[in-house]
Design a protein around this motif. Structure first.
Motif, PDB file in Angstrom:
ATOM      1  N   ALA A 135       0.402 -32.746  39.146  1.00 34.58           N
ATOM      2  CA  ALA A 135       0.217 -34.180  39.427  1.00 34.58           C
ATOM      3  C   ALA A 135       0.738 -34.434  40.832  1.00 34.58           C
ATOM      4  N   ILE A 136      -0.111 -34.917  41.715  1.00 35.78           N
ATOM      5  CA  ILE A 136       0.290 -35.111  43.112  1.00 35.78           C
ATOM      6  C   ILE A 136       0.408 -36.609  43.401  1.00 35.78           C
ATOM      7  N   SER A 137       1.553 -36.977  43.972  1.00 42.00           N
ATOM      8  CA  SER A 137       1.853 -38.397  44.206  1.00 42.00           C
ATOM      9  C   SER A 137       1.696 -38.792  45.667  1.00 42.00           C
ATOM     10  N   GLY A 138       1.457 -37.796  46.523  1.00 38.45           N
ATOM     11  CA  GLY A 138       1.468 -38.074  47.954  1.00 38.45           C
ATOM     12  C   GLY A 138       2.839 -37.859  48.560  1.00 38.45           C
ATOM     13  N   GLY A 139       3.841 -37.545  47.715  1.00 37.03           N
ATOM     14  CA  GLY A 139       5.188 -37.260  48.186  1.00 37.03           C
ATOM     15  C   GLY A 139       5.349 -35.796  48.563  1.00 37.03           C
ATOM     16  N   ILE A 140       6.483 -35.493  49.170  1.00 40.81           N
ATOM     17  CA  ILE A 140       6.679 -34.153  49.728  1.00 40.81           C
ATOM     18  C   ILE A 140       6.846 -33.097  48.635  1.00 40.81           C
ATOM     19  N   ASP A 141       7.498 -33.435  47.508  1.00 45.96           N
ATOM     20  CA  ASP A 141       7.770 -32.434  46.478  1.00 45.96           C
ATOM     21  C   ASP A 141       6.488 -31.956  45.792  1.00 45.96           C
ATOM     22  N   SER A 142       5.674 -32.893  45.320  1.00 42.56           N
ATOM     23  CA  SER A 142       4.442 -32.483  44.646  1.00 42.56           C
ATOM     24  C   SER A 142       3.465 -31.846  45.628  1.00 42.56           C
ATOM     25  N   SER A 143       3.487 -32.285  46.884  1.00 41.81           N
ATOM     26  CA  SER A 143       2.619 -31.669  47.891  1.00 41.81           C
ATOM     27  C   SER A 143       2.996 -30.215  48.104  1.00 41.81           C
ATOM     28  N   CYS A 144       4.290 -29.963  48.217  1.00 38.10           N
ATOM     29  CA  CYS A 144       4.761 -28.597  48.432  1.00 38.10           C
ATOM     30  C   CYS A 144       4.445 -27.721  47.216  1.00 38.10           C
ATOM     31  N   CYS A 145       4.635 -28.267  46.016  1.00 38.26           N
ATOM     32  CA  CYS A 145       4.331 -27.501  44.799  1.00 38.26           C
ATOM     33  C   CYS A 145       2.844 -27.147  44.736  1.00 38.26           C
ATOM     34  N   ALA A 146       1.980 -28.098  45.059  1.00 36.94           N
ATOM     35  CA  ALA A 146       0.541 -27.820  45.022  1.00 36.94           C
ATOM     36  C   ALA A 146       0.176 -26.733  46.036  1.00 36.94           C
ATOM     37  N   ALA A 147       0.770 -26.803  47.224  1.00 38.46           N
ATOM     38  CA  ALA A 147       0.484 -25.793  48.246  1.00 38.46           C
ATOM     39  C   ALA A 147       0.971 -24.413  47.805  1.00 38.46           C
ATOM     40  N   LEU A 148       2.124 -24.353  47.171  1.00 34.35           N
ATOM     41  CA  LEU A 148       2.637 -23.065  46.678  1.00 34.35           C
ATOM     42  C   LEU A 148       1.770 -22.537  45.534  1.00 34.35           C
ATOM     43  N   ALA A 149       1.263 -23.446  44.696  1.00 38.71           N
ATOM     44  CA  ALA A 149       0.371 -23.034  43.612  1.00 38.71           C
ATOM     45  C   ALA A 149      -0.910 -22.417  44.176  1.00 38.71           C
ATOM     46  N   VAL A 150      -1.426 -23.030  45.230  1.00 43.30           N
ATOM     47  CA  VAL A 150      -2.628 -22.481  45.877  1.00 43.30           C
ATOM     48  C   VAL A 150      -2.324 -21.126  46.509  1.00 43.30           C
ATOM     49  N   ARG A 151      -1.161 -21.008  47.130  1.00 48.90           N
ATOM     50  CA  ARG A 151      -0.776 -19.718  47.716  1.00 48.90           C
ATOM     51  C   ARG A 151      -0.680 -18.635  46.631  1.00 48.90           C
ATOM     52  N   ALA A 152      -0.252 -19.048  45.439  1.00 52.11           N
ATOM     53  CA  ALA A 152      -0.078 -18.080  44.348  1.00 52.11           C
ATOM     54  C   ALA A 152      -1.403 -17.681  43.711  1.00 52.11           C
ATOM     55  N   LEU A 153      -2.261 -18.661  43.458  1.00 55.00           N
ATOM     56  CA  LEU A 153      -3.449 -18.399  42.624  1.00 55.00           C
ATOM     57  C   LEU A 153      -4.768 -18.658  43.324  1.00 55.00           C
ATOM     58  N   GLY A 154      -4.736 -19.301  44.480  1.00 51.45           N
ATOM     59  CA  GLY A 154      -5.982 -19.679  45.147  1.00 51.45           C
ATOM     60  C   GLY A 154      -6.425 -21.063  44.707  1.00 51.45           C
ATOM     61  N   PRO A 155      -7.250 -21.734  45.525  1.00 52.00           N
ATOM     62  CA  PRO A 155      -7.611 -23.141  45.234  1.00 52.00           C
ATOM     63  C   PRO A 155      -8.452 -23.308  43.972  1.00 52.00           C
TER      64      PRO A 155
END
Length: 328
Positions: A40-60
């Motif tokens: 769940a992305i809120s536009g805040g820094i924490d969820s943004s960073c988590c989403a980017a790390l998830a993409v780095r881990a598994l791909g978009p």
């Protein structure tokens, strides 16, 4: 001993991003046995960073994002969240949860408590809650700050019953969002990502069975300062990296330091680090430009929040050993 300063939070960001991504891949596939991750992305820094790390881990292609605004959400938050999804190239869905919150009484229960505390409060007013006292060595008290349509501001001390009812009603928001995250996780056979940073996790700044629930929490060990640095290292848009941390929960803009931490996140990070590393209050005071007595009060406030929110981290209390039949 090395002088205390914000440099103690410096991190090898590339190595840490690789380590978190590898851990996310392993946890998703081998521990959780899921195909991807919901964030769940809120536009805040924490969820943004988590989403980017998830993409780095598994791909978009194996990351699904949810944008879940409600009546009190900033319009800019949803815009930043959409920007993030586009930047990362991930699928996303936006769901306005305001009608569901209204149906279960979130706004009605909340506003009833606000009106008891401030009888002149109207439907077209805005409000927030602020905290005061703990970092001065006194007992924390909560203030209701409301703004009338003409711009005039009104404030009063909240009684415990009204404060609890406002928070209880507001917690519907985090719990409803989590229900939607798990709906999509179930239908996709994905796992749910939790987004607390170290400061929030340590100090109990989350809602039990709301944003505190998740299958994996990739940044719960990172100080907020490090999350900001990681977001820049991962190349997220400047509009996200420069976002000021807010709760985005009440109709008046509210900083996390107003409602919970009492200090800005950089100083709170340093205070938490110093306490965890056994540095005395005089060192912290010198680093933050305050006297030792105030620094001691901050240490006490951190410990008090750990103590009073310990139940949030705890599993349910069982009255017997599961799996054993009761005997008469």
């Amino acid at each position: 001993m090395t002088p205390l300063g914000h440099h103690v939070l410096d991190l090898d960001l590339e190595a840490e991003a690789d380590r978190i991504a590898a851990s996310l891949r392993a946890a998703t596939a081998r521990e959780l046995h899921r195909r991807g991750l919901v964030v769940a992305i809120s536009g805040g820094i924490d969820s943004s960073c988590c989403a980017a790390l998830a993409v780095r881990a598994l791909g978009p292609d194996r990351v699904f994002a949810l944008i879940l605004p409600e009546r009190d959400s900033s319009a800019d938050s949803a815009a930043r969240a959409r920007l993030l999804a586009e930047h990362l190239g991930i699928r996303s869905e936006t769901k306005d949860i305001a009608p569901a919150l209204a149906a279960i009484g979130c706004y009605e229960q909340r506003d009833a408590a606000v009106r008891r505390a401030l009888p002149g409060y109207g439907d077209d007013w805005r409000f927030k809650i602020t905290i005061d006292g703990g970092t001065e060595g006194r007992i924390n008290v909560f203030q209701l700050v409301a703004e009338a349509p003409d711009g005039s501001r009104h404030a009063c001390t909240l009684g415990l019953a009204d404060y609890l009812q406002i928070v209880a009603a507001t917690n519907f928001k985090q719990r409803l969002r989590k229900a939607l995250e798990y709906f999509h996780a179930d239908r996709l056979n994905y796992a749910v990502v939790g987004t607390p940073n170290r400061l929030e996790y340590d100090q109990g700044f989350f809602v039990k069975n709301g944003d505190g629930s998740a299958d994996v929490k990739p940044i719960a060990h990172l100080y907020k300062t490090q999350v900001y640095a990681m977001a820049r290292h991962l190349g997220l848009p400047e509009r996200l990296c420069a976002a000021v941390p807010t709760t985005d929960t009440y109709s008046l803009s509210q900083g996390q330091d107003e409602f919970y931490f009492a200090l800005g996140y950089r100083d709170m990070d340093l205070a938490l680090w110093a306490l965890e590393h056994g540095r005395d209050a005089a060192d912290l005071g010198q680093a933050l430009g305050m006297d030792a007595r105030r620094a001691e009060a901050i240490y006490a406030d951190i410990e008090n929040k750990r103590r009073t929110t310990r139940y949030l981290h705890a599993p349910p209390v069982l009255m017997g050993e599961p799996g054993l039949a009761c005997t008469a």
